[in-house]
Design a protein around this motif. Sequence first.
Motif, mmCIF file in Angstrom:
data_model
loop_
_atom_site.group_PDB
_atom_site.id
_atom_site.type_symbol
_atom_site.label_atom_id
_atom_site.label_comp_id
_atom_site.label_asym_id
_atom_site.label_seq_id
_atom_site.Cartn_x
_atom_site.Cartn_y
_atom_site.Cartn_z
ATOM 1 N N ASP A 36 41.091 42.438 30.358
ATOM 2 C CA ASP A 36 42.401 42.566 31.005
ATOM 3 C C ASP A 36 42.293 42.390 32.512
ATOM 4 O OD1 ASP A 36 43.662 42.986 28.605
ATOM 5 O OD2 ASP A 36 43.695 45.177 28.785
ATOM 6 N N ALA A 37 41.246 42.978 33.116
ATOM 7 C CA ALA A 37 41.064 42.834 34.557
ATOM 8 C C ALA A 37 40.776 41.382 34.929
ATOM 9 C CB ALA A 37 39.935 43.739 35.037
ATOM 10 N N GLU A 38 39.944 40.699 34.129
ATOM 11 C CA GLU A 38 39.662 39.287 34.377
ATOM 12 C C GLU A 38 40.951 38.463 34.326
ATOM 13 O OE1 GLU A 38 36.671 37.500 31.992
ATOM 14 O OE2 GLU A 38 35.286 39.197 32.141
ATOM 15 N N LYS A 39 41.762 38.714 33.318
ATOM 16 C CA LYS A 39 43.011 37.964 33.146
ATOM 17 C C LYS A 39 43.941 38.179 34.334
ATOM 18 C CE LYS A 39 46.854 37.410 29.884
ATOM 19 N NZ LYS A 39 47.436 37.891 28.587
ATOM 20 N N ASP A 40 44.042 39.409 34.807
ATOM 21 C CA ASP A 40 44.913 39.727 35.933
ATOM 22 C C ASP A 40 44.430 39.021 37.201
ATOM 23 O OD1 ASP A 40 47.042 40.872 37.249
ATOM 24 O OD2 ASP A 40 46.196 42.901 37.300
ATOM 25 N N LEU A 41 43.111 39.042 37.436
ATOM 26 C CA LEU A 41 42.562 38.364 38.615
ATOM 27 C C LEU A 41 42.826 36.861 38.570
ATOM 28 C CD1 LEU A 41 39.160 40.257 38.914
ATOM 29 C CD2 LEU A 41 40.880 40.123 40.722
ATOM 30 N N ARG A 42 42.585 36.245 37.430
ATOM 31 C CA ARG A 42 42.786 34.794 37.319
ATOM 32 C C ARG A 42 44.257 34.417 37.501
ATOM 33 N NH1 ARG A 42 38.955 35.296 32.822
ATOM 34 N NH2 ARG A 42 36.917 34.553 33.522
ATOM 35 N N ALA A 43 45.140 35.263 37.010
ATOM 36 C CA ALA A 43 46.573 34.959 37.084
ATOM 37 C C ALA A 43 47.088 34.922 38.519
ATOM 38 C CB ALA A 43 47.361 35.984 36.274
ATOM 39 N N HIS A 44 46.410 35.631 39.425
ATOM 40 C CA HIS A 44 46.890 35.712 40.809
ATOM 41 C C HIS A 44 45.944 35.030 41.794
ATOM 42 C CE1 HIS A 44 48.985 39.133 38.814
ATOM 43 N NE2 HIS A 44 49.981 38.697 39.540
ATOM 44 N N ALA A 45 44.957 34.295 41.295
ATOM 45 C CA ALA A 45 43.966 33.667 42.166
ATOM 46 C C ALA A 45 44.527 32.416 42.833
ATOM 47 C CB ALA A 45 42.721 33.317 41.364
ATOM 48 N N VAL A 46 44.130 32.208 44.085
ATOM 49 C CA VAL A 46 44.432 30.983 44.819
ATOM 50 C C VAL A 46 43.106 30.423 45.319
ATOM 51 C CG1 VAL A 46 46.721 31.790 45.503
ATOM 52 C CG2 VAL A 46 44.763 32.194 47.018
ATOM 53 N N PRO A 47 43.055 29.121 45.624
ATOM 54 C CA PRO A 47 41.787 28.541 46.104
ATOM 55 C C PRO A 47 41.239 29.289 47.309
ATOM 56 C CG PRO A 47 43.329 26.806 45.564
ATOM 57 C CD PRO A 47 44.103 28.095 45.467
ATOM 58 N N PHE A 48 39.922 29.403 47.356
ATOM 59 C CA PHE A 48 39.250 30.128 48.444
ATOM 60 C C PHE A 48 39.608 29.496 49.791
ATOM 61 C CE2 PHE A 48 35.401 30.798 51.124
ATOM 62 C CZ PHE A 48 35.496 32.187 51.239
ATOM 63 N N GLY A 49 40.047 30.313 50.732
ATOM 64 C CA GLY A 49 40.420 29.843 52.055
ATOM 65 C C GLY A 49 41.886 29.505 52.185
ATOM 66 N N ALA A 50 42.608 29.413 51.063
ATOM 67 C CA ALA A 50 44.041 29.134 51.130
ATOM 68 C C ALA A 50 44.790 30.385 51.548
ATOM 69 C CB ALA A 50 44.533 28.646 49.770
ATOM 70 N N SER A 51 45.992 30.208 52.021
ATOM 71 C CA SER A 51 46.797 31.365 52.408
ATOM 72 C C SER A 51 47.214 32.119 51.154
ATOM 73 C CB SER A 51 48.036 30.915 53.188
ATOM 74 O OG SER A 51 48.821 30.016 52.420
ATOM 75 N N VAL A 52 46.985 33.397 51.170
ATOM 76 C CA VAL A 52 47.330 34.228 50.022
ATOM 77 C C VAL A 52 48.810 34.587 50.106
ATOM 78 C CG1 VAL A 52 46.856 36.395 48.836
ATOM 79 C CG2 VAL A 52 44.998 35.150 49.952
ATOM 80 N N PRO A 53 49.584 34.307 49.060
ATOM 81 C CA PRO A 53 51.013 34.596 49.129
ATOM 82 C C PRO A 53 51.286 36.083 49.276
ATOM 83 C CG PRO A 53 50.360 34.064 46.880
ATOM 84 C CD PRO A 53 49.192 33.754 47.759
#
Length: 337
Positions: free
Chosen positions: A143-160
Amino acid sequence: MWMIRAGRGSENIEDFVRHGIVALGDKLLGAVPPTIKKEALLELYAEKYPDEKEGSRASWAGQLLRFIGEIKLGDEVVTFDRERRKYLLGKVTSEYYWDDKLIEDLPAVRRVEWTHEVSRDLLSTKTRNTLGAIQTLFKLSADAEKDLRAHAVPFGASVPAPKPVPKQKLEAEQEEQAALLAETFERADEFIEDAINALDWRQMQELVAGLLRAMGYRTTVAEGGPDRGVDIFASPDGLGLQEPRIFVEVKHRGQVMGAKEIRAFLGGRKRGDKCLYVSTGGFSKDAHYEADRADVATTLISLPALRKLVVDHYESLDAETRALVPLRRLYWPVGKK
């Protein structure tokens, strides 16, 4: 996906990013070979840290062995940047090796390609709780893995920025936080009881005497030897010339106390005396009945009740008594009304 912390308070996060690594270990061990066995690593920790508890050394060895042997090439890793409140996600690109020049205090190293990042504010309460576990290294739940992947953005990109949370979801998260708080307090109570129960009989007497002093009484603790039925005497003046006169019996890590033990303790007590019977082994139903119908005011204190007294009066305990059961204050955010 493995969580690997970047040191205490994320102090090594810049090195993790700059060098493209994750790391842990201990430079005092020397270069630990990748083929090392558990027994040999435990012996090494015992040699370098002879004064540390065996359980602590076993925990350190277990984490290093997982880092060396269980993490595989291509496995995903996550670490936390506390200052920026974001998690970094990446993939392991090398086997374990020893290098005390990249981060001197964390010489066990694996190369990592950092690929994504996630704002902590976007994650569920359940995931944030999982990621907040105290271990330096552990495997995440699905569940934690799924939550992290669902909100991940490319490294260095602006985080919404996080969007306003709908009222229904906010209420659900508040209920989850309340349940987590209740669970935390329950676990804390159990660990405090464990710490009290680990005391020896003399320390237990000193703990009870310290509690009475914190309540404003002066105490006398009986010397070791044959049990006379009174382990502690307390009164406002310490001499028994002022009321109340409190007689205390302490039974530690023994069997459940019954009516027979209560009657034996109360024998010879006078009207006006106050009696406390402390038993970390608990009391039978008949013991409670015997105490309730006694002519002398009698209070039975089991381990949970003793733990509550320690917590309630902890700030008033003297330094010697606090040292028997060292506790730390915990602050927890509460919802606004």
